[in-house]
Design an enzyme around this catalytic site. Structure first.
Site, PDB file in Angstrom:
ATOM      1  N   PRO A   9     -15.747 -27.487  93.786  1.00  0.00           N
ATOM      2  CA  PRO A   9     -14.445 -27.977  93.344  1.00  0.00           C
ATOM      3  C   PRO A   9     -14.040 -27.386  92.007  1.00  0.00           C
ATOM      4  O   PRO A   9     -14.774 -27.497  91.030  1.00  0.00           O
ATOM      5  CB  PRO A   9     -14.662 -29.490  93.216  1.00  0.00           C
ATOM      6  CG  PRO A   9     -16.112 -29.735  93.460  1.00  0.00           C
ATOM      7  CD  PRO A   9     -16.817 -28.427  93.485  1.00  0.00           C
ATOM      8  N   GLU A  10     -12.892 -26.768  92.007  1.00  0.00           N
ATOM      9  CA  GLU A  10     -12.291 -26.305  90.768  1.00  0.00           C
ATOM     10  C   GLU A  10     -11.184 -27.296  90.411  1.00  0.00           C
ATOM     11  O   GLU A  10     -11.085 -28.337  91.049  1.00  0.00           O
ATOM     12  CB  GLU A  10     -11.738 -24.879  90.950  1.00  0.00           C
ATOM     13  CG  GLU A  10     -12.816 -23.910  91.432  1.00  0.00           C
ATOM     14  CD  GLU A  10     -12.319 -22.489  91.659  1.00  0.00           C
ATOM     15  OE1 GLU A  10     -11.429 -22.058  90.918  1.00  0.00           O
ATOM     16  OE2 GLU A  10     -12.821 -21.826  92.574  1.00  0.00           O
ATOM     17  N   ARG A  50     -20.697 -12.713  89.607  1.00  0.00           N
ATOM     18  CA  ARG A  50     -19.891 -13.467  90.571  1.00  0.00           C
ATOM     19  C   ARG A  50     -19.191 -12.534  91.518  1.00  0.00           C
ATOM     20  O   ARG A  50     -18.687 -11.486  91.122  1.00  0.00           O
ATOM     21  CB  ARG A  50     -18.833 -14.320  89.831  1.00  0.00           C
ATOM     22  CG  ARG A  50     -19.372 -15.068  88.649  1.00  0.00           C
ATOM     23  CD  ARG A  50     -20.463 -16.046  89.044  1.00  0.00           C
ATOM     24  NE  ARG A  50     -20.004 -16.969  90.050  1.00  0.00           N
ATOM     25  CZ  ARG A  50     -19.223 -18.025  89.828  1.00  0.00           C
ATOM     26  NH1 ARG A  50     -18.840 -18.293  88.599  1.00  0.00           N
ATOM     27  NH2 ARG A  50     -18.842 -18.808  90.806  1.00  0.00           N
ATOM     28  N   LYS A  58     -12.979 -29.437  85.114  1.00  0.00           N
ATOM     29  CA  LYS A  58     -13.643 -29.920  86.324  1.00  0.00           C
ATOM     30  C   LYS A  58     -14.418 -31.209  86.081  1.00  0.00           C
ATOM     31  O   LYS A  58     -15.118 -31.691  86.966  1.00  0.00           O
ATOM     32  CB  LYS A  58     -14.581 -28.828  86.864  1.00  0.00           C
ATOM     33  CG  LYS A  58     -13.876 -27.484  87.086  1.00  0.00           C
ATOM     34  CD  LYS A  58     -14.858 -26.359  87.350  1.00  0.00           C
ATOM     35  CE  LYS A  58     -14.174 -25.005  87.215  1.00  0.00           C
ATOM     36  NZ  LYS A  58     -15.131 -23.882  87.290  1.00  0.00           N
TER      37      LYS A  58
END
Length: 273
Positions: free
Chosen positions: A2-3, A263, A58
């Site tokens: 979740p961002e 990433r 977040k």
DNA sequence: ATGTATGTTGCCAA
DNA sequence: ATTGGCAACATACA
């Protein structure tokens, strides 16, 4: 997982569905999720109502009637949901919170167990954010603040800088890629090279993408909000993330995937240099 | 089957 | 001081 948009969607759902009654019982199946000693945690929650839900980046803040706040971070796979009191959880359900006179319970589920619950005094929320060096939230930060933070980066690439929660709070891997392709900006560009004008435009795009994602209840697949009638439909609007090999929405060039700062990074080699 | 990747963040060391 | 790498853990997929 979740961002910012996912956390915001979850919070909106919690405001609508978490019972207003006081907490009657707390059950832990995997207690290390909670940072405090388990007895302390149970004692802090017992008899309290969860009065407000707020968010910074977040991080979620669940404010209890007692003046204590529960800091909740879902990390990659954490889920919170309100389900029927007799709902039988699976092996990944780690916490259950029951309420007085309510047929519902609030549960925490986390396949990878990275998420955590923390207990802090409500007035020390600002201090908590400061201690973590958390930047202003992505929906609140000003162009000048973002520019200043990017200027402090010696060598970091734009992608890495935007993922840094001390630069801007709330963006994660998906939305950084989505912002940069819309902005036609290379993720490889040294962050320090952006001009004030470019940062201003970048922030506008960040706001636009986040707003669209919130309107779509986030991106992540149905299960992150399992138990709710919310699907997370921003995935239909993804233009870079997970689109490797597919044509760029703007020029048709195949989207490429590389690694930046560890990433996975999706980008259009033509539009984004 | 074995290795690789996965949305996050904090800690480590160069 | 900054930055990249890795670990925390579990699962899915080449």
């Amino acid at each position: 997982m979740p961002e910012l948009p996912e956390v915001e969607s979850i919070i909106r759902q919690l405001r609508k569905t978490v019972p207003a009654q006081s907490i009657k019982k707390v059950v832990g199946h995997y207690k290390p999720i909670v940072k405090a000693p388990w007895r302390t945690f149970v004692a802090a929650l017992a008899g309290q109502r969860i009065e407000t839900f707020s968010r910074h980046g977040k991080y979620m803040f669940w404010q209890l009637s007692s003046g204590t706040t529960l800091v909740v971070h879902l990390r990659m796979t954490g889920q919170v949901m309100v389900v029927a009191r007799d709902h039988s959880g699976d092996a990944h359900t780690h916490l259950e919170i029951f309420f007085a006179n309510s047929p519902q319970k609030l549960i925490y589920r986390d396949v990878r167990k990275f998420g955590h619950f923390e207990l802090i005094p409500t007035p020390s929320i600002p201090e908590y954010l400061r201690a973590r060096k958390l930047a202003p939230d992505a929906l609140v930060i000003t162009p000048a603040e973002l520019y200043q933070q990017l200027q402090r980066k010696k060598t970091a690439r734009l992608k890495a800088a935007l993922l840094d929660q001390r630069v801007i709070a709330g963006l994660g891997n998906i939305y950084v890629d989505e912002v940069l392709i819309r902005e036609k900006r290379s993720p490889q560009l040294p962050a320090v090279q952006l001009t004030a004008v470019q940062v201003k435009r970048l922030l506008k795009t960040i706001h636009k993408v986040l707003a669209e994602a919130i309107a779509a209840c986030g991106t992540t697949l149905s299960d992150y909000i399992y138990g709710y009638k919310l699907a997370g439909e921003f995935q239909l609007q993804l233009r870079a993330y997970g689109q490797t090999g597919k044509p760029c929405y703007r020029c048709g060039t195949k989207i490429r995937k590389t690694t930046i700062a560890g990433r996975g990074t999706h980008y259009c080699p033509k539009c984004q240099g």
